[in-house]
Design a protein around this motif. Structure first.
Motif, PDB file in Angstrom:
ATOM      1  N   PHE A 225       0.819  -1.220   0.000  1.00 35.32           N
ATOM      2  CA  PHE A 225       0.000   0.000   0.000  1.00 35.32           C
ATOM      3  C   PHE A 225       0.847   1.262   0.000  1.00 35.32           C
ATOM      4  O   PHE A 225       0.331   2.364  -0.136  1.00 35.32           O
ATOM      5  N   ASN A 226       2.161   1.096   0.204  1.00 31.06           N
ATOM      6  CA  ASN A 226       3.055   2.246   0.241  1.00 31.06           C
ATOM      7  C   ASN A 226       3.103   2.915  -1.136  1.00 31.06           C
ATOM      8  O   ASN A 226       3.439   2.285  -2.138  1.00 31.06           O
ATOM      9  N   GLY A 227       2.752   4.205  -1.158  1.00 32.69           N
ATOM     10  CA  GLY A 227       2.679   4.940  -2.414  1.00 32.69           C
ATOM     11  C   GLY A 227       3.964   4.874  -3.231  1.00 32.69           C
ATOM     12  O   GLY A 227       3.950   4.930  -4.461  1.00 32.69           O
ATOM     13  N   ARG A 228       5.082   4.740  -2.536  1.00 36.96           N
ATOM     14  CA  ARG A 228       6.357   4.665  -3.237  1.00 36.96           C
ATOM     15  C   ARG A 228       6.425   3.388  -4.077  1.00 36.96           C
ATOM     16  O   ARG A 228       6.893   3.406  -5.206  1.00 36.96           O
ATOM     17  N   ASN A 229       5.929   2.274  -3.510  1.00 38.79           N
ATOM     18  CA  ASN A 229       5.935   1.028  -4.263  1.00 38.79           C
ATOM     19  C   ASN A 229       4.892   1.037  -5.377  1.00 38.79           C
ATOM     20  O   ASN A 229       5.041   0.344  -6.382  1.00 38.79           O
ATOM     21  N   ILE A 230       3.829   1.830  -5.178  1.00 38.25           N
ATOM     22  CA  ILE A 230       2.812   1.940  -6.226  1.00 38.25           C
ATOM     23  C   ILE A 230       3.388   2.693  -7.423  1.00 38.25           C
ATOM     24  O   ILE A 230       3.336   2.219  -8.558  1.00 38.25           O
ATOM     25  N   ILE A 231       3.992   3.865  -7.173  1.00 42.51           N
ATOM     26  CA  ILE A 231       4.492   4.640  -8.325  1.00 42.51           C
ATOM     27  C   ILE A 231       5.666   3.944  -9.004  1.00 42.51           C
ATOM     28  O   ILE A 231       5.879   4.102 -10.194  1.00 42.51           O
ATOM     29  N   GLN A 232       6.416   3.148  -8.227  1.00 38.96           N
ATOM     30  CA  GLN A 232       7.533   2.429  -8.842  1.00 38.96           C
ATOM     31  C   GLN A 232       7.059   1.157  -9.550  1.00 38.96           C
ATOM     32  O   GLN A 232       7.841   0.480 -10.199  1.00 38.96           O
ATOM     33  N   PRO A 236       2.429  -5.435  -5.597  1.00 34.76           N
ATOM     34  CA  PRO A 236       1.495  -6.350  -6.263  1.00 34.76           C
ATOM     35  C   PRO A 236       0.096  -5.738  -6.384  1.00 34.76           C
ATOM     36  O   PRO A 236      -0.750  -6.293  -7.067  1.00 34.76           O
ATOM     37  N   LEU A 237      -0.133  -4.579  -5.749  1.00 34.52           N
ATOM     38  CA  LEU A 237      -1.463  -3.967  -5.771  1.00 34.52           C
ATOM     39  C   LEU A 237      -1.631  -2.927  -6.883  1.00 34.52           C
ATOM     40  O   LEU A 237      -2.674  -2.282  -6.985  1.00 34.52           O
ATOM     41  N   VAL A 238      -0.603  -2.772  -7.707  1.00 38.03           N
ATOM     42  CA  VAL A 238      -0.722  -1.850  -8.836  1.00 38.03           C
ATOM     43  C   VAL A 238      -1.923  -2.280  -9.688  1.00 38.03           C
ATOM     44  O   VAL A 238      -2.061  -3.455 -10.019  1.00 38.03           O
ATOM     45  N   GLY A 239      -2.796  -1.327  -9.977  1.00 38.40           N
ATOM     46  CA  GLY A 239      -3.971  -1.646 -10.807  1.00 38.40           C
ATOM     47  C   GLY A 239      -5.108  -2.285 -10.033  1.00 38.40           C
ATOM     48  O   GLY A 239      -6.107  -2.687 -10.620  1.00 38.40           O
ATOM     49  N   THR A 287      -7.385   2.767  -0.457  1.00 36.25           N
ATOM     50  CA  THR A 287      -6.436   3.888  -0.402  1.00 36.25           C
ATOM     51  C   THR A 287      -5.010   3.360  -0.437  1.00 36.25           C
ATOM     52  O   THR A 287      -4.721   2.321   0.166  1.00 36.25           O
ATOM     53  N   PHE A 288      -4.139   4.074  -1.124  1.00 38.98           N
ATOM     54  CA  PHE A 288      -2.703   3.853  -0.979  1.00 38.98           C
ATOM     55  C   PHE A 288      -2.150   5.003  -0.150  1.00 38.98           C
ATOM     56  O   PHE A 288      -2.752   6.081  -0.089  1.00 38.98           O
ATOM     57  N   LEU A 289      -1.014   4.779   0.488  1.00 37.75           N
ATOM     58  CA  LEU A 289      -0.482   5.780   1.413  1.00 37.75           C
ATOM     59  C   LEU A 289       0.568   6.658   0.734  1.00 37.75           C
ATOM     60  O   LEU A 289       1.552   6.149   0.201  1.00 37.75           O
ATOM     61  N   TYR A 290       0.329   7.970   0.763  1.00 37.17           N
ATOM     62  CA  TYR A 290       1.236   8.900   0.088  1.00 37.17           C
ATOM     63  C   TYR A 290       1.753   9.982   1.026  1.00 37.17           C
ATOM     64  O   TYR A 290       1.032  10.454   1.903  1.00 37.17           O
ATOM     65  N   ASP A 291       2.979  10.408   0.791  1.00 33.71           N
ATOM     66  CA  ASP A 291       3.481  11.649   1.357  1.00 33.71           C
ATOM     67  C   ASP A 291       3.435  12.687   0.235  1.00 33.71           C
ATOM     68  O   ASP A 291       2.882  12.417  -0.841  1.00 33.71           O
ATOM     69  N   LEU A 292       4.000  13.854   0.452  1.00 33.24           N
ATOM     70  CA  LEU A 292       3.910  14.913  -0.571  1.00 33.24           C
ATOM     71  C   LEU A 292       4.610  14.514  -1.864  1.00 33.24           C
ATOM     72  O   LEU A 292       4.069  14.673  -2.953  1.00 33.24           O
ATOM     73  N   ALA A 298       2.450  10.698  -8.254  1.00 34.51           N
ATOM     74  CA  ALA A 298       1.309   9.887  -8.671  1.00 34.51           C
ATOM     75  C   ALA A 298       0.151  10.746  -9.166  1.00 34.51           C
ATOM     76  O   ALA A 298      -0.830  10.234  -9.680  1.00 34.51           O
ATOM     77  N   GLY A 299       0.264  12.062  -8.986  1.00 34.20           N
ATOM     78  CA  GLY A 299      -0.809  12.964  -9.410  1.00 34.20           C
ATOM     79  C   GLY A 299      -2.025  12.896  -8.502  1.00 34.20           C
ATOM     80  O   GLY A 299      -3.159  13.042  -8.948  1.00 34.20           O
ATOM     81  N   VAL A 300      -1.775  12.620  -7.210  1.00 38.82           N
ATOM     82  CA  VAL A 300      -2.882  12.596  -6.243  1.00 38.82           C
ATOM     83  C   VAL A 300      -2.533  13.519  -5.068  1.00 38.82           C
ATOM     84  O   VAL A 300      -1.488  14.162  -5.069  1.00 38.82           O
TER      85      VAL A 300
END
Lengths: 424, 452
Positions: A225-232, A236-239, A287-292, A298-300
């Motif tokens: 769920f870590n936004g860093r792993n999502i944008i990279q 496994p939760l991408v998409g 939700t995925f977890l994001y910092d600034l 990610a555009g969120v």
């Protein structure tokens, strides 16, 4: 000089009272203070940290020099000034003297010793008061003080060549005078471990106690769920946003707004207000977890999950996680199992491929269930699996959750098939 | 400064007082994917006072170095409050010394731009490998100067430069994410960082191959460990239990760990020591001012020694070994390993493999943990051994052992000792402490491996 700048300061006073081998051993006072400067110049990031402001000019020059070759950054520092205050400081904590803490620890330790005179107990009663201040060039100004009181006891019992470790801890923003829960938990662990029983191998029903969930499953569950792993693209939760990934009885929240919980705070470490949000609701990714930084990539919007220690830039991180209760009692879960194990504490968890949701660990403290009853401790046993697969093959969720430390609360979880390997 | 310290140490009613002051300067660079993610500089100044009065210890740490006198008084007050039976410390000759850093190519003389240029080459190599999803590459260097003085007259200044680099490469196929990587370090030599091109390409290639690799079947296997993983194995399997602070207060553990007890075959020799030169766990004096040594822990399969602080050695009536270490000024020193190794044996690696009909060859480390009796260690890289030959690549494996039989099941030790410098050890909240581990290739029968 710079287009955008932010100063983060943290001042901490920690007073641990340390018990070793059934005795008071050491009293400590640890004071620390430090300051971090993050600035953005021409879209590039500069970052410097120091514990001494004797040469403030050099400190600022360091950050500027780094910005000349630094990482590209698209972040816009926030300017929230109006947000709800989440209380995490109870002044009563300051009134607990070192003598009181010694007393609390010694009484608890002595009461644990009465369970078995051969126990060797290490323990710690700690008070931490820290003040975080955040200022940025957008006019944001956040200052808050957090007080955390913690008690932990760890007991070792050596019988021949067998070593048994039991333990419990509790963390709160209030002083902890009542230590019954710690005592009871240790008593239960000792009771269930009295006998050592033949371990078992195979794909088996397994119950994870709240400690077991925390040790084995939490990290593999939330790393994705870590936004860093999502944008990279390494999660496994991408998409999988708004898609069902686990049994629909499972809901997981990140909620740093719970008053007087050590994992709570009014804003995150970048000044973004804290908010309650579901990571998984009824089995569906929410939700995925994001910092600034990761949010702008990610555009969120930042979810208020920018977390940092003094020495590093903020990064996305869960703040306070809650798994919703189900409707099965712990006793009924155990009663349901003909042959399986209960996992309480783990050794080496988190050293596997957590990115994929895998867990793999030695069962440091676990009990075998036979015909619906716990019947002794299993040793030399490893469990492994994938948290998402396991949560799709869910047996039941406990109807009573409890805190494990100050930033995670969960009920016990029961799964039908977990791979268990043991030494013959 | 020396006058202030000497003055602060004088005229107190305490059995023992020490002051440790530290200055740290570090730089770090991190890439995520193709992009530079973070560059930073840090400076850290701080100190502590530790005092022993009667049976109790007091410890005070701080960033403000201007109130040494008060801090000493505070530490002594803490110690007095503890009370209890008197604690004694082993005698150690006071030393006055200044130890300069051991340096190769000094990273402090290399600009951030040049460091970045080396890392850029690696990022470029990673992304030449088809099929990778992303990567993280982190570099750090840290200069540390520690000034130690105690009430017995020691006054020691030691300087050190620590360099580390870590790479992790990820590949993904749907919900399956695999990773490969390395973690390396050196004492004061940037040249280590400059020649990793082949390793980088190999790691990136393997990350992609892992997506197709099967998982091993869980259970007992014959395993052969490479020098890196075998080093982590001995650190976890035996190193921690030879730290005397785990043992010195427990009559039962003292019995289990009695000197002369047999833990392995006659071919097994294990040592640890800060005096083994030029490694990340090397130093001249530990954080109690005791000179570093090289301690044999196991000789010909028998327990012959252990690692001590001044307190544990006094209590157990053994010699202080110079193993009291603190990760930084925020912590008191505790008994730690330094450079831990299995000495070279006589077996030949090819023969060791040829004897195995079915087993696992595990390489490189990811981590390890111990509860003393049981321990785990995990490999970053694993292959099946079939009919005496190394066969297909496996998903990374986690192995688990038990103090009382895993060392007995260690049946072959090769002659190719090699030290791994990427280790960081955690104990008592102090992590990662620079250590090194090493070993030749070793073979263990009936080792428990986690899997499906």
């Amino acid at each position: 000089m710079a287009d955008n700048a932010e100063v983060f300061q943290i001042v901490t006073k920690e007073t641990p009272v340390i018990f070793e081998a059934n005795k008071l051993k050491m009293l400590e006072t640890r004071e620390s203070s430090g300051i971090a400067l993050r600035l953005i110049k021409n879209g590039k990031l500069g970052f410097a940290v120091t514990t001494s402001l004797q040469d403030i000019d050099q400190f600022v020059r360091d950050a500027l020099e780094l910005a000349s070759i630094g990482a590209a950054s698209c972040i816009d520092l926030p300017s929230y000034t109006n947000f709800s205050h989440i209380p995490v400081y109870d002044p009563a904590i300051e009134e607990v003297s070192v003598n009181d803490m010694v007393q609390i620890g010694q009484v608890l330790l002595d009461s644990i010793r009465t369970m078995n005179s051969n126990l060797l107990i290490d323990g710690r009663v700690t008070k931490v008061v820290s003040t975080v201040s955040l200022l940025n060039s957008k006019g944001s100004e956040v200052t808050y003080t957090k007080g955390v009181f913690a008690i932990g006891m760890e007991a070792m019992l050596v019988r021949g060549e067998d070593m048994l470790f039991v333990g419990e801890h509790e963390v709160s923003c209030h002083p902890l005078f009542d230590t019954t829960k710690i005592r009871t938990s240790i008593e239960t662990q000792l009771e269930l471990s009295k006998e050592i029983i033949e371990p078992i191998t195979g794909s088996l029903p397994v119950i994870f106690t709240p400690h077991g969930v925390s040790g084995a499953l939490l990290q593999p569950l939330i790393t994705g769920f870590n936004g860093r792993n999502i944008i990279q693209g390494s999660s496994p939760l991408v998409g999988k946003m708004d898609k069902k990934i686990v049994n629909n009885a499972i809901s997981v929240w990140d909620d740093p707004t719970i008053p007087y919980a050590p994992g709570s705070s009014s804003t995150d470490d970048e000044g973004v207000p804290s908010q309650r949000k579901a990571l998984i609701e009824n089995g569906v990714v929410k939700t995925f977890l994001y910092d600034l930084q990761t949010a702008c990539q990610a555009g969120v919007k930042s979810t208020g999950n920018g977390s940092r220690s003094l020495g590093s830039l903020p990064a996305p991180s869960a703040s306070l996680l809650l798994i919703d209760e189900g409707n099965t009692s712990y006793e009924d879960m155990i009663g349901d199992i003909k042959d399986g194990i209960i996992v309480e504490r783990l050794l080496g968890a988190g050293q596997g491929n957590v990115l994929s949701g895998d867990f793999n660990a030695n069962v440091l403290l676990g009990y075998r269930i036979r015909n619906g009853k716990p019947c002794g401790r299993v040793k030399n046993t490893m469990i492994s699996g994938n948290v998402y697969e396991a949560m799709n093959n869910l047996g039941a969720i406990g109807n009573q959750s409890r805190w494990v430390g100050g930033s995670f609360k969960t009920p016990p979880l029961y799964f039908y098939n977990i791979s268990v390997a043991s030494r013959s | 400064m020396r006058d202030r310290i000497t003055k602060a140490l004088k005229g107190h009613k305490a059995n023992y007082i020490e002051i440790r002051l530290e200055e740290n300067h570090g730089t770090h660079i991190r890439y995520r994917g193709k992009e530079l993610e973070e560059t930073g500089k840090s400076s850290d100044f701080g100190g502590n006072v530790r005092a022993l009065a009667g049976g109790g210890w007091g410890f005070v740490s701080f960033n403000n170095l201007n109130e040494l006198q008060d801090k000493v008084a505070q530490a002594i007050n803490h110690a007095r409050l503890v009370g209890g039976d008197p604690v004694s410390l082993s005698e150690v000759e006071p030393h006055e010394d200044a130890v300069p850093p051991k340096l190769g190519k000094d990273p402090r003389n290399i600009s951030l731009r040049e460091k970045k240029a080396v890392l850029d080459e690696y990022i470029d190599l990673v992304w030449r490998v088809p099929g990778i999803q992303t990567s993280t590459l982190g570099y750090g260097d840290r200069y540390k100067k520690v000034l130690f003085a105690n009430s017995e007259g020691s006054y020691i200044e030691q300087e050190k430069v620590d360099v580390t680099i870590g790479l992790s490469v990820m590949a993904r196929d749907g919900g399956d994410v695999q990773q490969a990587g390395f973690s390396l370090g050196s004492m004061g030599d940037f040249s280590l960082i400059e020649s990793l091109h082949e390793d980088v390409t190999e790691v990136a290639t393997r990350a992609v191959e892992l997506l197709k690799a099967p998982q091993v079947n869980g259970g007992e296997h014959t395993v052969i460990l490479d020098p890196v993983l075998a080093g982590v194995f001995i650190h976890e399997a035996f190193g921690h239990l030879s730290e005397a602070d785990h043992v010195y207060e427990s009559d039962q553990l003292k019995e289990i760990m009695v000197l002369g007890r047999r833990f392995g075959g006659r071919h097994l020799n294990v040592a640890d020591g800060g005096a083994i030169p030029n490694l990340r766990g090397s130093y001249k004096y530990d954080d109690e001012g005791t000179p570093a040594t090289r301690t044999m822990l196991i000789r010909e399969g028998e327990l012959v020694g252990r690692l001590h602080s001044r307190e544990t050695s006094s209590k157990m009536g053994e010699k202080p070994s110079g193993n009291a270490r603190a990760i930084n000024y925020r912590f008191p020193p505790i008994v730690r390993m330094t450079n831990t190794l299995i000495e070279a044996g006589k077996d030949n690696l090819q023969d060791m493999i040829a004897d195995v009909k079915k087993g696992v060859y595990a390489r490189n480390w990811y981590g390890g943990m111990t509860s003393m009796e049981m321990f785990t260690f995990s490999a970053r890289e694993a292959y099946m051994i079939r009919d005496g030959k190394i066969a297909e690549l496996l998903r990374p494996v986690m192995l688990s052992g038990n103090l009382f039989n895993t060392l007995q099941n260690l049946d072959a030790i090769a002659d190719d000792l090699d030290m791994n410098q990427g280790g960081g050890c955690g104990k008592g909240g102090q992590s990662p402490l620079p250590v090194s581990n090493g070993s030749p290739h070793i073979r263990i029968q009936k080792c428990l491996v986690g899997g499906t």
